[in-house]
Scaffold this active site. Sequence first.
Site, PDB file in Angstrom:
ATOM      1  N   LYS A 124       0.822  -1.220   0.000  1.00 32.24           N
ATOM      2  CA  LYS A 124       0.000   0.000   0.000  1.00 32.24           C
ATOM      3  C   LYS A 124       0.854   1.268   0.000  1.00 32.24           C
ATOM      4  O   LYS A 124       0.469   2.260  -0.602  1.00 32.24           O
ATOM      5  CB  LYS A 124      -0.959   0.001   1.196  1.00 32.24           C
ATOM      6  N   LYS A 207      -5.146  -9.922  -5.597  1.00 35.37           N
ATOM      7  CA  LYS A 207      -6.344 -10.078  -4.759  1.00 35.37           C
ATOM      8  C   LYS A 207      -7.488  -9.192  -5.262  1.00 35.37           C
ATOM      9  O   LYS A 207      -7.256  -8.052  -5.659  1.00 35.37           O
ATOM     10  CB  LYS A 207      -5.963  -9.667  -3.328  1.00 35.37           C
ATOM     11  N   LYS A 210     -11.584  -3.870  -2.874  1.00 35.57           N
ATOM     12  CA  LYS A 210     -12.560  -2.800  -3.094  1.00 35.57           C
ATOM     13  C   LYS A 210     -11.896  -1.523  -3.596  1.00 35.57           C
ATOM     14  O   LYS A 210     -12.548  -0.687  -4.196  1.00 35.57           O
ATOM     15  CB  LYS A 210     -13.415  -2.528  -1.855  1.00 35.57           C
TER      16      LYS A 210
HETATM   17  N1  AQP Z   1     -10.046 -10.965  -2.131  1.00 33.78           N
HETATM   18  C1  AQP Z   1     -10.295 -11.444  -0.929  1.00 33.78           C
HETATM   19  N2  AQP Z   1     -10.443 -12.766  -0.739  1.00 33.78           N
HETATM   20  C2  AQP Z   1     -10.706 -13.281   0.498  1.00 33.78           C
HETATM   21  N3  AQP Z   1     -10.851 -12.504   1.600  1.00 33.78           N
HETATM   22  C3  AQP Z   1     -10.709 -11.167   1.442  1.00 33.78           C
HETATM   23  N4  AQP Z   1     -10.797 -10.148   2.300  1.00 33.78           N
HETATM   24  C4  AQP Z   1     -10.590  -8.985   1.641  1.00 33.78           C
HETATM   25  N5  AQP Z   1     -10.376  -9.218   0.357  1.00 33.78           N
HETATM   26  C5  AQP Z   1     -10.438 -10.570   0.196  1.00 33.78           C
HETATM   27  C6  AQP Z   1     -11.067 -10.308   3.722  1.00 33.78           C
HETATM   28  O1  AQP Z   1     -12.090  -9.397   4.069  1.00 33.78           O
HETATM   29  C7  AQP Z   1     -11.860  -8.960   5.412  1.00 33.78           C
HETATM   30  C8  AQP Z   1     -11.960  -7.491   5.483  1.00 33.78           C
HETATM   31  O2  AQP Z   1     -10.933  -6.891   4.720  1.00 33.78           O
HETATM   32  P1  AQP Z   1     -10.746  -5.337   4.815  1.00 33.78           P
HETATM   33  O3  AQP Z   1     -11.842  -4.647   4.140  1.00 33.78           O
HETATM   34  O4  AQP Z   1     -10.568  -4.921   6.205  1.00 33.78           O
HETATM   35  O5  AQP Z   1      -9.376  -5.048   4.155  1.00 33.78           O
HETATM   36  P2  AQP Z   1      -8.658  -5.669   2.956  1.00 33.78           P
HETATM   37  O6  AQP Z   1      -8.242  -7.061   3.244  1.00 33.78           O
HETATM   38  O7  AQP Z   1      -7.555  -4.726   2.617  1.00 33.78           O
HETATM   39  O8  AQP Z   1      -9.789  -5.688   1.833  1.00 33.78           O
HETATM   40  P3  AQP Z   1      -9.827  -4.908   0.517  1.00 33.78           P
HETATM   41  O9  AQP Z   1     -11.120  -5.188  -0.157  1.00 33.78           O
HETATM   42  O10 AQP Z   1      -8.588  -5.167  -0.287  1.00 33.78           O
HETATM   43  O11 AQP Z   1      -9.862  -3.416   1.029  1.00 33.78           O
HETATM   44  P4  AQP Z   1      -8.962  -2.200   0.573  1.00 33.78           P
HETATM   45  O12 AQP Z   1      -9.051  -2.180  -0.912  1.00 33.78           O
HETATM   46  O13 AQP Z   1      -9.570  -0.991   1.214  1.00 33.78           O
HETATM   47  O14 AQP Z   1      -7.583  -2.460   1.067  1.00 33.78           O
HETATM   48  C9  AQP Z   1     -10.503  -9.502   5.848  1.00 33.78           C
HETATM   49  O15 AQP Z   1     -10.716 -10.655   6.640  1.00 33.78           O
HETATM   50  C10 AQP Z   1      -9.857  -9.895   4.554  1.00 33.78           C
HETATM   51  O16 AQP Z   1      -8.951 -10.960   4.716  1.00 33.78           O
END
Ligand code: AQP
Length: 345
Positions: A124, A207, A210
């Site tokens: 990030k 991955k 969002k």
């Molecule tokens: N692609 C994924 N596959 C499986 N699990 C996922 N999680 C996120 N993306 C995937 C799981 O969702 C939970 C919450 O995640 P988060 O929103 O706190 O942060 P993140 O992991 O950084 O998710 P994003 O969507 O990628 O958010 P941004 O883009 O804002 O960084 C966690 O349990 C995560 O493992």
Amino acid sequence: MNEAVQTSSTFTPRVFSGIQPSGGLTLGNYLGAMKRFVDMQEAGTHETVFCMVDLHAITVWQDPAKLQRATRELCAGFIAAGIDPKKSILFNQSAAPEHAQLAWIFNCVARMGWMQRMTQWKDKAGKNSQNASLGLFAYPALMAADILIYHATHVPVGEDQKQHLELTRDVATKFNHDYGVDFFPITEPVIEGAATRVMSFRDGTKKMSKSDPSDASRINMTDDADTIAKKIRKAKTDPEALPSEAKGLEERPEARNLVNIYAGLSGLTVDQVLADVGGKQFSEFKPMLSDLAVSKLSPISTEMARLMEHQDEIDKILAHGAGQAREIAAPILKKTYEIVGMVGA
Ligand code: AQP
């Protein structure tokens, strides 16, 4: 050495997990996290505490109005997916200030080198790390506080959060060791199921996220049936037919991703899915996946939209949940302050 105040054998079985309101919920969040939260709630073996981690979200810039909306929409998503505020504690992180208070203590326990090794920080912050926020660097210490302020024994997460969970265990171990107590549990990550790492539809090695600039890379939980079908139809694949065994997916990240999603949504294992679809071309499999995704996700998005019409109800649920969360968190924070030597804790 202080007398041990609580030992792991006495910890209440308790699940904690959170999701950032940093955009709309994705299929990755649903399969990797939320669907499994619901399973753990329904199993009834643990107390369940779930949180919209808004303090985490602001480690990168968030427009205030969008953050408010995303927090309420995420709460609607939790409820629509099956989290019942009568069975689970549901709240937003900033409404329980004990998280940030414990995070400060953990900022003083965790080491710079631990943070520098975190792959999420490296990904990030990228090449411009001098310009990243201090909060982004300290993100894992706040996450440790989120978990340990409830003495949570189990944390269901997606694969991407495994390293942060290991750091949480390191923080608990170092705190317990430095102060000569057995106060914080060594929390177990729960990373299970076929879809613990849902990948981008544009790149099977990345991955699904969002915050990915490409909307076509993900399914949003608010996408309508046509959009879901279109995104699956356009998802990157390879020209081969599907194999009949999981081994045949090893060098095929995009194919593996779609099969994993099918397994995650249907509740079948990857082998069970392949026993059925092995030998089929993607032109046949993708419509099957679309139908399944629409049938599972549409009721959730419809309910989310309905709940978003009643934001006062959402705010009431969040306020009630914050009260319940603080009842657990406040005595743990007080005890932590006493252990650390704060006067008037
Ligand atoms: N692609 C994924 N596959 C499986 N699990 C996922 N999680 C996120 N993306 C995937 C799981 O969702 C939970 C919450 O995640 P988060 O929103 O706190 O942060 P993140 O992991 O950084 O998710 P994003 O969507 O990628 O958010 P941004 O883009 O804002 O960084 C966690 O349990 C995560 O493992």
